[in-house]
Design a protein around this motif. Structure first.
Motif, PDB file in Angstrom:
ATOM      1  N   ARG A 189      13.762   5.727   0.496  1.00 55.46           N
ATOM      2  CA  ARG A 189      13.210   4.592  -0.228  1.00 55.46           C
ATOM      3  C   ARG A 189      12.235   5.067  -1.299  1.00 55.46           C
ATOM      4  O   ARG A 189      11.073   5.327  -1.038  1.00 55.46           O
ATOM      5  CB  ARG A 189      12.513   3.637   0.745  1.00 55.46           C
ATOM      6  CG  ARG A 189      11.961   2.364   0.098  1.00 55.46           C
ATOM      7  CD  ARG A 189      13.059   1.434  -0.340  1.00 55.46           C
ATOM      8  NE  ARG A 189      12.570   0.432  -1.265  1.00 55.46           N
ATOM      9  CZ  ARG A 189      13.335  -0.318  -2.028  1.00 55.46           C
ATOM     10  NH1 ARG A 189      14.643  -0.171  -1.973  1.00 55.46           N
ATOM     11  NH2 ARG A 189      12.821  -1.204  -2.837  1.00 55.46           N
ATOM     12  N   ASN A 190      12.725   5.214  -2.538  1.00 58.82           N
ATOM     13  CA  ASN A 190      11.896   5.589  -3.684  1.00 58.82           C
ATOM     14  C   ASN A 190      11.138   6.896  -3.447  1.00 58.82           C
ATOM     15  O   ASN A 190       9.907   6.936  -3.439  1.00 58.82           O
ATOM     16  CB  ASN A 190      10.926   4.458  -4.035  1.00 58.82           C
ATOM     17  CG  ASN A 190      11.633   3.239  -4.585  1.00 58.82           C
ATOM     18  OD1 ASN A 190      12.782   3.318  -5.024  1.00 58.82           O
ATOM     19  ND2 ASN A 190      10.964   2.104  -4.569  1.00 58.82           N
ATOM     20  N   THR A 191      11.902   7.980  -3.273  1.00 57.56           N
ATOM     21  CA  THR A 191      11.289   9.283  -3.007  1.00 57.56           C
ATOM     22  C   THR A 191      11.758  10.379  -3.965  1.00 57.56           C
ATOM     23  O   THR A 191      11.878  11.535  -3.555  1.00 57.56           O
ATOM     24  CB  THR A 191      11.593   9.727  -1.566  1.00 57.56           C
ATOM     25  OG1 THR A 191      13.026   9.799  -1.400  1.00 57.56           O
ATOM     26  CG2 THR A 191      11.004   8.782  -0.562  1.00 57.56           C
ATOM     27  N   PRO A 192      12.060  10.103  -5.228  1.00 56.32           N
ATOM     28  CA  PRO A 192      12.536  11.186  -6.097  1.00 56.32           C
ATOM     29  C   PRO A 192      11.490  12.260  -6.358  1.00 56.32           C
ATOM     30  O   PRO A 192      11.836  13.398  -6.652  1.00 56.32           O
ATOM     31  CB  PRO A 192      12.917  10.467  -7.398  1.00 56.32           C
ATOM     32  CG  PRO A 192      12.140   9.197  -7.379  1.00 56.32           C
ATOM     33  CD  PRO A 192      12.056   8.806  -5.937  1.00 56.32           C
ATOM     34  N   ALA A 193      10.196  11.923  -6.248  1.00 56.59           N
ATOM     35  CA  ALA A 193       9.149  12.921  -6.474  1.00 56.59           C
ATOM     36  C   ALA A 193       8.691  13.566  -5.183  1.00 56.59           C
ATOM     37  O   ALA A 193       8.288  14.731  -5.177  1.00 56.59           O
ATOM     38  CB  ALA A 193       7.950  12.283  -7.179  1.00 56.59           C
ATOM     39  N   GLY A 194       8.734  12.817  -4.080  1.00 55.22           N
ATOM     40  CA  GLY A 194       8.270  13.365  -2.820  1.00 55.22           C
ATOM     41  C   GLY A 194       7.812  12.281  -1.876  1.00 55.22           C
ATOM     42  O   GLY A 194       8.084  11.087  -2.078  1.00 55.22           O
ATOM     43  N   LEU A 195       7.096  12.702  -0.847  1.00 51.76           N
ATOM     44  CA  LEU A 195       6.757  11.801   0.248  1.00 51.76           C
ATOM     45  C   LEU A 195       5.406  12.206   0.820  1.00 51.76           C
ATOM     46  O   LEU A 195       5.119  13.383   1.007  1.00 51.76           O
ATOM     47  CB  LEU A 195       7.833  11.902   1.334  1.00 51.76           C
ATOM     48  CG  LEU A 195       7.653  11.080   2.603  1.00 51.76           C
ATOM     49  CD1 LEU A 195       8.071   9.636   2.355  1.00 51.76           C
ATOM     50  CD2 LEU A 195       8.499  11.666   3.728  1.00 51.76           C
TER      51      LEU A 195
ATOM     52  N   PHE B  12      16.080  -2.855   4.385  1.00 50.44           N
ATOM     53  CA  PHE B  12      14.776  -3.191   3.800  1.00 50.44           C
ATOM     54  C   PHE B  12      14.864  -4.559   3.162  1.00 50.44           C
ATOM     55  O   PHE B  12      15.797  -4.847   2.399  1.00 50.44           O
ATOM     56  CB  PHE B  12      14.395  -2.147   2.750  1.00 50.44           C
ATOM     57  CG  PHE B  12      13.126  -2.450   1.984  1.00 50.44           C
ATOM     58  CD1 PHE B  12      11.909  -1.956   2.418  1.00 50.44           C
ATOM     59  CD2 PHE B  12      13.159  -3.216   0.828  1.00 50.44           C
ATOM     60  CE1 PHE B  12      10.739  -2.229   1.709  1.00 50.44           C
ATOM     61  CE2 PHE B  12      12.003  -3.501   0.116  1.00 50.44           C
ATOM     62  CZ  PHE B  12      10.780  -2.994   0.561  1.00 50.44           C
ATOM     63  N   ASP B  13      13.891  -5.422   3.475  1.00 48.72           N
ATOM     64  CA  ASP B  13      13.831  -6.750   2.860  1.00 48.72           C
ATOM     65  C   ASP B  13      12.373  -7.072   2.543  1.00 48.72           C
ATOM     66  O   ASP B  13      11.500  -6.929   3.402  1.00 48.72           O
ATOM     67  CB  ASP B  13      14.413  -7.813   3.791  1.00 48.72           C
ATOM     68  CG  ASP B  13      14.465  -9.191   3.139  1.00 48.72           C
ATOM     69  OD1 ASP B  13      15.455  -9.465   2.443  1.00 48.72           O
ATOM     70  OD2 ASP B  13      13.502  -9.968   3.318  1.00 48.72           O
ATOM     71  N   GLU B  14      12.123  -7.491   1.306  1.00 51.55           N
ATOM     72  CA  GLU B  14      10.755  -7.812   0.894  1.00 51.55           C
ATOM     73  C   GLU B  14      10.743  -9.084   0.069  1.00 51.55           C
ATOM     74  O   GLU B  14      11.550  -9.266  -0.845  1.00 51.55           O
ATOM     75  CB  GLU B  14      10.170  -6.667   0.056  1.00 51.55           C
ATOM     76  CG  GLU B  14       8.732  -6.911  -0.379  1.00 51.55           C
ATOM     77  CD  GLU B  14       8.218  -5.837  -1.321  1.00 51.55           C
ATOM     78  OE1 GLU B  14       7.152  -5.271  -1.047  1.00 51.55           O
ATOM     79  OE2 GLU B  14       8.903  -5.571  -2.332  1.00 51.55           O
TER      80      GLU B  14
ATOM     81  N   ASP C  52      12.373 -11.041  -4.739  1.00 45.36           N
ATOM     82  CA  ASP C  52      13.017 -10.789  -3.454  1.00 45.36           C
ATOM     83  C   ASP C  52      13.840  -9.513  -3.591  1.00 45.36           C
ATOM     84  O   ASP C  52      14.681  -9.408  -4.495  1.00 45.36           O
ATOM     85  CB  ASP C  52      13.923 -11.950  -3.054  1.00 45.36           C
ATOM     86  CG  ASP C  52      13.149 -13.224  -2.760  1.00 45.36           C
ATOM     87  OD1 ASP C  52      11.943 -13.127  -2.477  1.00 45.36           O
ATOM     88  OD2 ASP C  52      13.743 -14.318  -2.838  1.00 45.36           O
ATOM     89  N   THR C  53      13.594  -8.578  -2.704  1.00 43.87           N
ATOM     90  CA  THR C  53      14.299  -7.299  -2.729  1.00 43.87           C
ATOM     91  C   THR C  53      15.057  -7.112  -1.429  1.00 43.87           C
ATOM     92  O   THR C  53      14.505  -7.314  -0.344  1.00 43.87           O
ATOM     93  CB  THR C  53      13.317  -6.127  -2.909  1.00 43.87           C
ATOM     94  OG1 THR C  53      12.562  -6.321  -4.098  1.00 43.87           O
ATOM     95  CG2 THR C  53      14.065  -4.802  -2.988  1.00 43.87           C
ATOM     96  N   SER C  54      16.310  -6.737  -1.565  1.00 47.19           N
ATOM     97  CA  SER C  54      17.136  -6.444  -0.399  1.00 47.19           C
ATOM     98  C   SER C  54      17.813  -5.099  -0.621  1.00 47.19           C
ATOM     99  O   SER C  54      18.428  -4.878  -1.674  1.00 47.19           O
ATOM    100  CB  SER C  54      18.178  -7.543  -0.184  1.00 47.19           C
ATOM    101  OG  SER C  54      19.004  -7.248   0.919  1.00 47.19           O
ATOM    102  N   ALA C  55      17.674  -4.201   0.347  1.00 47.65           N
ATOM    103  CA  ALA C  55      18.262  -2.873   0.211  1.00 47.65           C
ATOM    104  C   ALA C  55      18.774  -2.392   1.554  1.00 47.65           C
ATOM    105  O   ALA C  55      18.245  -2.761   2.608  1.00 47.65           O
ATOM    106  CB  ALA C  55      17.234  -1.884  -0.345  1.00 47.65           C
ATOM    107  N   TRP C  56      19.806  -1.588   1.515  1.00 46.47           N
ATOM    108  CA  TRP C  56      20.331  -0.987   2.735  1.00 46.47           C
ATOM    109  C   TRP C  56      20.886   0.392   2.419  1.00 46.47           C
ATOM    110  O   TRP C  56      21.168   0.711   1.260  1.00 46.47           O
ATOM    111  CB  TRP C  56      21.398  -1.869   3.383  1.00 46.47           C
ATOM    112  CG  TRP C  56      22.622  -2.113   2.541  1.00 46.47           C
ATOM    113  CD1 TRP C  56      22.800  -3.096   1.619  1.00 46.47           C
ATOM    114  CD2 TRP C  56      23.820  -1.338   2.543  1.00 46.47           C
ATOM    115  NE1 TRP C  56      24.038  -2.994   1.039  1.00 46.47           N
ATOM    116  CE2 TRP C  56      24.695  -1.938   1.597  1.00 46.47           C
ATOM    117  CE3 TRP C  56      24.265  -0.227   3.253  1.00 46.47           C
ATOM    118  CZ2 TRP C  56      25.966  -1.435   1.327  1.00 46.47           C
ATOM    119  CZ3 TRP C  56      25.546   0.280   2.999  1.00 46.47           C
ATOM    120  CH2 TRP C  56      26.377  -0.329   2.043  1.00 46.47           C
TER     121      TRP C  56
END
Length: 763
Positions: free
Chosen positions: A158-164, A398-400, A433-437
């Motif tokens: 989930r949005n980790t192209p730079a790192g964690l 993921f749901d927000e 509203d964000t929905s991801a899987w």
């Protein structure tokens, strides 16, 4: 000042290379006996969702725990204490104690909108914290902090192209244990935290952790020269009251465990103070009229920052002999209202008085999240084979739902209903509203006794629906009622391939190539503009090689990594041109390369030393990309035919080339206890605050030092510690951020803090 700081850095580097004293230390009081045997502890991490030796993981990873974590977080510090304390990691915020922005290897996001996404993910107790307000949860009763550098797009995704950045709190156990600490320091600050854990039954245990931090307002509002400021008042800003708690219940069966985690935060404080014309025009020097405890506001009485967050997670794990099934269900929620004098001064150029310096127009704004809910679910299957092959596979959801309110106020107009100045003149609300899987897998194979390889794959699907509605505007030329809507969707296959080669029993070589992405982002602060902007997905390809080694019979540890990456369509935020309005853009390409060095040494039975060093070079590669600039600063970039500033060749904002830090701990047995002195120092080189390069908005290098000294002893079943400490020992004052739409407004780093602490650990 710059020459002195560079000289200091050079001295540190030379001393480090000469004595081989470098790295990240994790020695705790409870582990002093191991240190005194001249052996470094084995660091266990969960960077790949398994408990592994950090020296055997093919990832560039650093960890904070024990003494380092205790010392860095002294003085009631929020999560920004991590800035420059780990190679290639910097942290900043224009909100203060909330909304931290993380940068790894120069990649981050300067966006101050409450809908901003970041390329560095924060994971707390295995749950992603997506909204920027969730990322500011206080740090207390933490077992370990891990920073994974480079793309982490397969296992975490989930949005980790730079790192964690990964936090793991102390978990419940059957053993009775706990601690309590209280400190008192500069500006009448009080910091208390504590925890207690025990077994409730043979199978159920619990742990309760609490935090309370209090600091009264201490920043004075004064009158600009030659101006009568009816709003002048002592002790108007800088204060906060922070409360947080975490309660956990752990069930341990024969082949099943369940962990329930509830956490809550309540912050009532003030936003970070902006200072009008803090930076002298034509230079990046601090205006000499300013001290850290002085501002010249006309809206400070209404400045406030209120944050409430809470979350609940349930981790269930089944041990099926050769497999482990893990389920992590979580809910997170955040609310915030933050109002500030953004122009940072008094009056305006079209009014009878203004100051300090020229202020084109007053800017008093607020942003809030009245409603937010995030739900995540992860289910994974991990093998526990004794042979050469093992794997992890799983699914993630993921749901927000997010609502954001934006307000503008006229500082000069009286609000009869509220009984003060600052009449509301603008209002808009955003809803997203964000929905991801995703489905993912990681496959490990031991090719030989010396060579292990890992392949990771992840398919991600992301969709956003966004609306923005304006019902009030401060600009008579713009329509009062305005509605905008858009939606985005994208999918991507992320992957990584890594290998570890055991050169000797104490030296491992590793290599890794990886690809990851960040889903499209949407921005629509239409209370200050009329448009919604969308940034397309960004993708990254990265390659790195490194060595991890234990040397001198376990007395030293040297880890080093070199890396190169290219990011396509990097999502950037452009602010400027005279409006408090964010615009999302994509850069065609961004290139980065550098190295990281982590080493750690036990010098004697009584002395441990560490040093970290990293170099990051970033460059925007887009000949046509251009943005508007600031109103009063001196921009060094060329312009296009439309008068916008070209960004090609610029480094990324808030991306220091050099980060270095060192620690030294001395412990001496004395009168039945241990006397100790712990010193740390950190260096962050110059940075640009914005996408364009300007003389004024180049932040000077930041060099900070901390010292902690005390006495630790045991009595009965308890351990005690009394200490005194100081952060920012030399009281370095540096501009750490700016506001570029109005004047040369900026923010200062925290001044020197002196305090004393008493701690007890009980068993």
């Amino acid at each position: 000042m710059k020459a002195m700081k560079r000289s200091t850095l050079a001295t540190l580097i030379n001393a480090t290379l000469f004595s081989a004293v470098a790295g990240t230390s994790f020695t705790t009081l409870a582990e002093e006996e191991q240190a005194k045997s001249n052996q470094l502890e084995v660091i266990q991490i969960t960077a790949r969702k398994r408990v592994e030796n950090a020296q055997e993981v093919p990832v560039s990873v650093s960890a904070l725990q024990g003494d380092n974590l205790d010392a860095y977080s002294s003085a009631g510090m929020d999560i920004r204490f991590m800035n420059a304390k780990i190679p290639s990691l910097s942290v900043e915020s224009s909100f203060g104690r909330t909304f931290p922005r993380f940068y790894v290897r120069g990649l981050g996001n300067t966006d101050f909108d409450l809908n901003a996404s970041q390329p560095v993910s924060l994971v707390v107790d295995e749950v992603v914290q997506e909204n920027p307000i969730l990322k500011g949860f206080p740090v207390f009763d933490i077992e370990r902090i891990e920073v994974l550098r480079g793309p982490q797009g397969t296992l975490f995704g989930r949005n980790t192209p730079a790192g964690l950045v990964k936090f793991d709190s102390v978990k419940p156990s059957q053993e009775f244990d706990g601690y309590a600490s209280v400190s008192y320091g500069s500006r009448e600050s009080v910091d208390f935290e504590g925890a207690v854990g025990t077994g409730l039954t043979d199978r159920i245990s619990t742990r309760v952790s609490v935090l309370w931090q209090e600091q009264p307002d201490y920043i004075d509002v004064r009158s600009p020269e030659g101006v009568t400021n009816e709003f002048a008042k002592e002790d108007s800003l800088g204060g906060y009251s922070e409360k947080a708690a975490r309660i956990q219940f752990l069930y341990e069966g024969d082949d099943f465990t369940g962990l329930l985690n509830y956490h809550v935060r309540d912050l009532d404080g003030r936003p970070i103070p902006f200072r009008a014309n803090l930076i002298e025009k034509g230079s990046n020097n601090i205006n000499p009229i300013y001290d850290n405890d002085v501002v010249f506001h006309d809206a400070s009485s209404r400045a406030t920052q209120q944050v409430e967050t809470q979350g609940l997670s349930l981790k269930l794990e089944w041990d099926l002999a050769e497999h482990t099934v893990t389920s992590i269900s979580a809910w997170e929620s955040a609310e915030i209202f933050s109002r500030a004098d953004v122009d940072g001064g008094y009056g305006a150029s079209f009014l009878p008085a203004q100051g300090p310096g020229v202020i084109f127009f007053p800017a008093e704004t607020a942003d809030g999240i009245p409603d937010h809910d995030q739900i995540t679910q992860e289910l994974r299957l991990s093998s526990n084979y004794s042979g050469d092959f093992n794997y992890q596979v799983g699914v993630f959801y993921f749901d927000e739902e997010l609502a954001i309110e934006s307000f503008s106020y006229d500082t000069t107009q009286y609000d009869a209903a509220a009984g003060n100045y600052g009449l509301q003149t603008g209002y808009a609300i955003q809803n997203q509203d964000t929905s991801a899987w995703a489905v993912f897998g990681s496959f490990d194979y031991a090719v030989s006794d010396k060579l292990d390889v890992t392949l990771g794959l992840r398919y991600s699907d992301d969709e956003k629906d966004f609306t923005a509605n304006r019902t009030q505007t401060f600009d008579e030329k713009r329509p009062v009622n305005l509605s905008k809507a858009t939606n985005t969707s994208d999918s991507h296959v992320s992957w990584d391939l890594s290998a570890t080669y055991k050169l000797t029993d104490d030296v491992n070589l590793f290599g890794r190539i990886a690809n990851s992405f960040r889903a499209p982002s949407i921005q629509g602060r239409i209370v200050f503009g009329d448009d919604i902007t969308v940034a397309e997905s960004e993708t990254i390809n990265s390659i790195e090689f490194g060595v991890k080694s234990d040397v001198l019979d376990g007395q030293g540890r040297v880890n080093a990594t070199v890396f190169y990456y290219q990011m396509d369509d990097q999502q950037l935020t452009a602010v400027g041109g005279g409006a408090n309005f964010n615009r999302l853009i994509n850069a065609d390409k961004t290139n980065g390369y550098g190295f990281e060095l982590d080493t750690e040494w036990v010098l004697t039975d009584e002395l441990n030393a560490t040093f970290n060093l990293s170099y990051n070079n970033t460059e925007i590669d887009d000949s046509a990309l251009a943005v508007e600039g600031c109103a009063q600063c001196t921009v060094k970039d060329g312009t296009n035919s439309a008068g916008r500033y070209l960004l090609d060749g610029n480094s990324l904002p808030h991306a220091p080339e050099w980060i270095a830090n060192a620690t030294l701990r001395y412990t001496k047995e004395l009168e039945g206890g241990d006397f100790f002195v712990y010193a740390d120092t950190s260096y962050r080189s110059e940075i640009n605050f914005f996408l364009y390069e300007s003389v004024e908005f180049e932040g000077e290098a930041l060099f900070e030092t901390g010292v902690r000294a005390g006495y630790a002893w045991a009595s009965g079943d308890n351990e005690y510690e009394a200490s005194v400490f100081v952060r920012n020992l030399f009281d370095e004052q540096v501009v750490i951020g700016g506001v570029d739409f109005n004047n040369n407004t900026g923010m200062l780093n925290e001044e020197r803090f002196i305090g004393a602490e008493f701690k007890v650990r009980f068993f």
